[in-house]
Design a protein around this motif. Structure first.
Motif, PDB file in Angstrom:
ATOM      1  N   MET A   1      -0.637  -1.954  -4.864  1.00  0.00           N
ATOM      2  CA  MET A   1      -0.128  -1.516  -3.578  1.00  0.00           C
ATOM      3  C   MET A   1       1.467  -2.033  -3.386  1.00  0.00           C
ATOM      4  O   MET A   1       1.596  -3.381  -3.236  1.00  0.00           O
ATOM      5  CB  MET A   1      -1.118  -1.647  -2.577  1.00  0.00           C
ATOM      6  CG  MET A   1      -0.786  -0.937  -1.167  1.00  0.00           C
ATOM      7  SD  MET A   1       0.404  -1.603   0.030  1.00  0.00           S
ATOM      8  CE  MET A   1      -0.475  -3.053   0.373  1.00  0.00           C
ATOM      9  N   ILE A   2       2.106  -1.285  -2.770  1.00  0.00           N
ATOM     10  CA  ILE A   2       3.545  -1.638  -2.448  1.00  0.00           C
ATOM     11  C   ILE A   2       3.857  -0.898  -1.285  1.00  0.00           C
ATOM     12  O   ILE A   2       3.990   0.288  -1.288  1.00  0.00           O
ATOM     13  CB  ILE A   2       4.737  -1.054  -3.606  1.00  0.00           C
ATOM     14  CG1 ILE A   2       4.419  -1.696  -5.146  1.00  0.00           C
ATOM     15  CG2 ILE A   2       6.188  -1.603  -3.431  1.00  0.00           C
ATOM     16  CD1 ILE A   2       5.129  -1.411  -6.298  1.00  0.00           C
ATOM     17  N   PRO A   3       4.434  -1.601  -0.428  1.00  0.00           N
ATOM     18  CA  PRO A   3       4.726  -0.972   1.104  1.00  0.00           C
ATOM     19  C   PRO A   3       5.901  -0.277   0.812  1.00  0.00           C
ATOM     20  O   PRO A   3       6.921  -0.302   0.062  1.00  0.00           O
ATOM     21  CB  PRO A   3       4.985  -2.268   1.732  1.00  0.00           C
ATOM     22  CG  PRO A   3       5.306  -3.238   1.099  1.00  0.00           C
ATOM     23  CD  PRO A   3       4.592  -3.219  -0.054  1.00  0.00           C
ATOM     24  N   GLU A   4       6.049   0.806   1.647  1.00  0.00           N
ATOM     25  CA  GLU A   4       7.073   1.901   1.559  1.00  0.00           C
ATOM     26  C   GLU A   4       7.841   1.612   2.621  1.00  0.00           C
ATOM     27  O   GLU A   4       9.155   2.031   2.673  1.00  0.00           O
ATOM     28  CB  GLU A   4       6.572   3.416   1.925  1.00  0.00           C
ATOM     29  CG  GLU A   4       7.520   4.418   1.657  1.00  0.00           C
ATOM     30  CD  GLU A   4       7.719   4.669   0.047  1.00  0.00           C
ATOM     31  OE1 GLU A   4       8.648   5.374  -0.375  1.00  0.00           O
ATOM     32  OE2 GLU A   4       7.181   3.824  -0.718  1.00  0.00           O
ATOM     33  N   SER A   5       7.421   1.387   3.903  1.00  0.00           N
ATOM     34  CA  SER A   5       8.367   0.988   5.002  1.00  0.00           C
ATOM     35  C   SER A   5       7.653   0.047   5.992  1.00  0.00           C
ATOM     36  O   SER A   5       6.378  -0.613   5.746  1.00  0.00           O
ATOM     37  CB  SER A   5       8.672   2.543   6.038  1.00  0.00           C
ATOM     38  OG  SER A   5       7.276   2.891   6.419  1.00  0.00           O
ATOM     39  N   ASP A   6       8.120  -0.184   7.317  1.00  0.00           N
ATOM     40  CA  ASP A   6       7.427  -0.937   8.131  1.00  0.00           C
ATOM     41  C   ASP A   6       6.183  -0.563   8.701  1.00  0.00           C
ATOM     42  O   ASP A   6       5.311  -1.113   9.144  1.00  0.00           O
ATOM     43  CB  ASP A   6       8.145  -1.341   9.285  1.00  0.00           C
ATOM     44  CG  ASP A   6       9.361  -2.111   8.663  1.00  0.00           C
ATOM     45  OD1 ASP A   6       9.429  -2.930   7.817  1.00  0.00           O
ATOM     46  OD2 ASP A   6      10.660  -2.236   9.384  1.00  0.00           O
TER      47      ASP A   6
END
Length: 542
Positions: A1-6
């Motif tokens: 899992m990699i965050p896309e935005s805040d």
């Protein structure tokens, strides 16, 4: 899992896999490495794609070497992926291990990708089949809103769930799951390539290490023969131009077995390697293997290690030592170690010196191999009683190998001093000094056929200045390997045994016998064992 935005609702999960995809330009199937993404909050569609992914997209993961005429050499068999976290959690660096599916050659490659390039591809054109040959082309039509692959959140459109997405979005996502543009690696080429070897890469883990001149990524690469390669990635001119330096190649398992899993613990400073036969543990740094000199430690270019003034030891960024020396980017010992070395011995180590005897018309091997795999070996020869040195060049009688120098059909003119040097980054280090003495055939006959009854002092002095003790030792040695009259090993052993028994029976004239010693032995005759008897026996003279 990699965050896309805040916004956590925009987080995506990425998959790395390979599949047999039908390519429109070729008949048959081709193996492609893929990177896929789905939204973390994907619950499937309402009327279409029920209980199936609605935000799934995939793109080809390229790892190839550009060739002439635009023909690339592709590495399509994806083996392993490691995500190196950075200060920005939304932009980790992706390291991937590939092998080739070609039947022509065997090879492995490592490619590095940035998340910015990955997101740019997923925001690019979709792949679409069109034309008379039903080929893949970029989709030029209208793309529905919200864009297929976008996560339902307040950031885009205000949709609460994938079940609320319009039907045209679900229909488009079902018919266009692939992106047209592939994801290219950084600098559009692999950072490391190994071809035509007897092994291939299987696993990879990466550790980011703080050094004196910056941060470096150290790669630990597992192979299918149970070894681990330790490689450091060093930028040259820019961050996009990298140099891969092999630090170590470690054999982990006794029997060759593929490395199937690798985990790294920066807290414990340990590397854990798994295979079908077991699990092994290795330290991330072994600074003592780089030698005992400042130059050797500096030339190793290991970010974990530095010269502390006395030895090559673990580097700690917080430690303050004036004598600490480390140069990962350039590996220049002339600049960093000049004030710590003796002028007569620039390497700072005790020079290894050997004396080797060779027989005329036979062959001998002078072993010399540097610790560093990047060093070049340079040989020089100096005749006896001469000051001038000359470079040794390969010929029919002199064969240079990676392990040393092979001299075939020795001649008397080959007697002299042989110097072995390691040259790396403009720094020359003396590794070995060998004194080669050639024994001519006439002298060899004297050694082999000398009278057994005579005293060793009566033997004529050799032309090369060997001492009597050396002659006795060398006579036994030459009888063992090259005696013309001894047909079996038993005859030689019996001859040496008889000679030694006769020497022990002959007492020296000035020897003083201790009567208490024999009295003590007689009193304890019943209690003594064989081991005591052997201990009291006079030792061999050779």
């Amino acid at each position: 899992m990699i965050p896309e935005s805040d916004n956590p609702e925009d987080d995506k999960i990425y998959f790395f896999f390979r599949e047999n995809a039908i390519d429109g330009e070729h008949s048959g199937k081709a193996t492609h490495a893929r990177i896929g993404q789905i939204c973390k909050n994907d619950f499937g569609g309402h009327r279409s794609l029920v209980n199936k992914w609605t935000t799934f997209l995939k793109a080809r993961l390229m790892c190839s070497v550009p060739g002439p005429n635009g023909i690339d050499t592709h590495f399509d068999e994806l083996q392993d992926v490691f995500l190196m976290n950075s200060k920005d959690p939304k932009n980790p660096i992706i390291y991937a291990v590939f092998t080739t599916s070609s039947n022509i050659f065997k090879g492995s490659a490592i490619c590095m990708y940035s998340m910015a390039d990955v997101r740019r591809v997923f925001l690019g054109p979709y792949a679409h089949r069109d034309g008379p040959n039903y080929q893949w082309v970029p989709y030029q039509g209208r793309v529905p809103y919200p864009r297929p692959g976008t996560c339902p959140s307040k950031t885009f459109g205000g949709f609460d769930s994938t079940k609320d997405l319009p039907d045209e979005v679900i229909t488009f996502a079902r018919s266009h799951p692939a992106m047209y543009n592939p994801v290219f690696p950084v600098n559009h080429r692999p950072i490391m390539i190994k071809t035509d070897l007897d092994y291939q890469f299987t696993q990879i883990v990466v550790d980011r290490v703080d050094a004196e001149d910056g941060q470096y990524d150290v790669l630990f690469i597992g192979t299918d023969i149970g070894t681990v390669l330790k490689v450091v990635s060093i930028p040259r001119e820019t961050w996009h131009d990298l140099e891969e330096v092999l630090l170590e190649e470690i054999t982990v398992f006794r029997e060759p077995t593929p490395v199937s899993a690798m985990k790294i613990s920066t807290k414990q400073q340990q590397l854990y390697i798994g295979s079908a036969v077991g699990v092994s543990q290795l330290p991330l740094h072994r600074c003592d293997v780089y030698g005992k000199a400042c130059a050797e430690c500096c030339l190793a270019r290991d970010p974990y290690c530095a010269w502390d003034g006395a030895s090559c030891s673990r580097y700690f960024p917080t430690a303050k030592r004036r004598t600490r020396r480390q140069d990962i980017r350039n590996g220049d010992p002339l600049t960093h170690c000049s004030d710590l070395q003796h002028p007569d011995n620039p390497s700072g180590t005790g020079l290894e010196e050997k004396i080797i005897y060779g027989v005329e018309n036979s062959s001998t091997f002078l072993e010399c191999s540097p610790k560093s795999q990047r060093a070049l070996v340079y040989w020089q020869f100096q005749k006896q009683n001469e000051e001038r040195k000359e470079e040794i060049k390969a010929s029919d009688r002199l064969i240079r190998t990676e392990q040393g120098l092979l001299l075939r059909s020795l001649q008397r003119k080959d007697s002299g001093l042989y110097f072995c040097y390691a040259v790396e980054h403009g720094f020359m280090q003396t590794l070995l000094k060998v004194t080669l003495e050639i024994i001519d055939t006439e002298h060899l006959e004297e050694l082999l056929h000398r009278e057994e009854e005579g005293d060793s002092s009566k033997v004529k002095e050799a032309s090369n200045g060997m001492t009597p003790i050396q002659k006795v030792w060398y006579r036994d040695f030459m009888q063992l390997i090259n005696h013309p009259n001894l047909n079996t090993m038993d005859e030689f052993c019996e001859q040496v045994w008889k000679r030694d028994r006769k020497q022990r029976r002959q007492k020296p004239a000035n020897a003083q016998v201790n009567p208490n010693k024999w009295k003590h032995l007689q009193e304890n005759k019943k209690g003594r064992n064989r081991r005591t008897h052997e201990f009291e026996r006079a030792p061999r003279s050779v």
